[in-house]
Enzyme design. Sequence first.
Site, PDB file in Angstrom:
ATOM      1  N   ASN A  54       0.741  -0.716   0.214  1.00 42.70           N
ATOM      2  CA  ASN A  54       0.031  -0.209   0.067  1.00 42.70           C
ATOM      3  C   ASN A  54       1.312   1.108   0.089  1.00 42.70           C
ATOM      4  OD1 ASN A  54      -1.913   2.213   0.448  1.00 42.70           O
ATOM      5  ND2 ASN A  54      -3.283   1.517   2.835  1.00 42.70           N
ATOM      6  N   ARG A  63      -2.896  -1.942  -3.620  1.00 39.54           N
ATOM      7  CA  ARG A  63      -3.622  -1.473  -3.133  1.00 39.54           C
ATOM      8  C   ARG A  63      -3.873  -0.370  -4.241  1.00 39.54           C
ATOM      9  NH1 ARG A  63      -6.318   1.193   2.887  1.00 39.54           N
ATOM     10  NH2 ARG A  63      -7.548   2.442   1.832  1.00 39.54           N
ATOM     11  N   HIS A 111     -12.164   2.712   0.535  1.00 38.65           N
ATOM     12  CA  HIS A 111     -12.804   1.529   2.287  1.00 38.65           C
ATOM     13  C   HIS A 111     -12.864   0.496   1.552  1.00 38.65           C
ATOM     14  CE1 HIS A 111     -11.613   5.147   5.606  1.00 38.65           C
ATOM     15  NE2 HIS A 111     -10.786   4.298   4.826  1.00 38.65           N
ATOM     16  N   ARG A 123     -10.320  15.066   7.864  1.00 42.16           N
ATOM     17  CA  ARG A 123     -10.912  15.785   6.785  1.00 42.16           C
ATOM     18  C   ARG A 123     -12.067  16.294   7.269  1.00 42.16           C
ATOM     19  NH1 ARG A 123      -9.971   9.850   3.857  1.00 42.16           N
ATOM     20  NH2 ARG A 123      -8.135   9.621   5.062  1.00 42.16           N
ATOM     21  N   GLU A 169      -7.715  -5.195   5.387  1.00 39.68           N
ATOM     22  CA  GLU A 169      -7.587  -4.497   4.208  1.00 39.68           C
ATOM     23  C   GLU A 169      -6.742  -5.749   3.542  1.00 39.68           C
ATOM     24  OE1 GLU A 169      -7.851  -1.236   5.431  1.00 39.68           O
ATOM     25  OE2 GLU A 169      -9.065  -0.120   3.427  1.00 39.68           O
TER      26      GLU A 169
END
Length: 406
Positions: free
Chosen positions: A7, A95, A184, A245, A388
């Site tokens: 990733n 990813r 996600h 965010r 993940e």
Amino acid sequence: MKILVINCGSSSVKYQLIQMDGPEVLASGLVERIGEPEGAITHKKHPGQPDEWEIELTLRMDTHTAGLTKVVELLCDPKEGVISKASDIAAVGHRVLHGGEQLYKPSLVNEEVIKIIEDNIPLGPLHNPPNLQGILVAQKLFEGIPQVAIFDTAFHQTMPPEAFMYALPYDLYTDRKVRKYGFHGTSHKYVAAQTAKQLGKPLDELNAITVHLGNGSSMAAVKNGKCFDTTMGLTPLAGLVMGTRCGDVDPAIVSVAAEHYNLDFAQVDDLMNRQSGFKGVCGLNDMRDIHAAIAKGDKRAKLALNMFVHRIKLYLGGYYALLGRVDAVVFTAGIGENDSISRRLICSEMEHFGLEIDQERNDARSREARFISKDGSKTAILVIPTNEELEIANQTVEVLHAESLI
Ligand code: AMP
């Protein structure tokens, strides 16, 4: 069979080497501060096992190539390595944030896939360039070994148009592909599948609300095992209040903020992505620090937590309305898995929805998938640690099968 999962961020690389029979994590690590005078690598062998071994290196890495070359050295180290050579790896799973509408299925990397990731940089300006960089570097370091791209948007491609369209001039969709994509996806997919297992239900009969709460946070309404709606949008900026965010805001604020701070569009984007959320409200972006500040009486920290909870409740209620029947609400990721206070606040006064949390189960610490609802709660509440990397590795193996490479 061993799969390396990568990733790649703009200045960091997270990686995990997984032995698929088991499965077992052989090694994992994080490369940080690529391009800065002092970079760092934290590498763990057999993480979580009794024979865990860890090394922390401080070294300058000017490029992702330098960082990943060092990772390969650590993986192949004659004494502490877990493989003898790079070609012991069956495939590398990457990813990737955004393939737009053109590409969302797990894909064997070829020139066309690379071009699509490149073409979609405008939809993922922060993530797609480093994701692509990771693929290009890995192609060189693991020559001849299949590279597979797993898209963060994949799970959300089943949303109906009324969920993914924005009420804007239609040309923005046809010309620029402006629509909700959701992110996600790998986590929501993994957690939904684990929830079905926990409930002993076929996945295609599961209605659930998956709540991924980490530095970045998102929720998904899962209908019959598939994504029906999600909180993130064209980019990962929309939806919940996050670490840095803002999540959903009135779009008119973009021009107000630009005027107030004398910023251009890119700078407002940065303000909303990196200087907002918890950090914008109270100056802290880590939930543990926020709790510590609240304990000392910090009112802004309390406000940030209340805003976080309030927004999640809004979506919870909305998703109940969209789904009709909700079998489970499932918490995952750093905050979702570890923070019993947030879970308690989110589930409070939801009894009329059939959501009853058991405080003792909620407070018990565990790394396992578990129920935290009262026996008899109409909607089950679960905590399921996301994985993940394993999901990316599984999907990578599926691509190898589909392409007859194994
Ligand atoms: P992630 O992005 O999934 O790694 O999640 C990071 C977030 O999880 C940060 O806000 C952390 O503060 C939060 N987190 C991690 N551990 C805990 C904990 N024990 N209690 C509360 N929050 C936690």
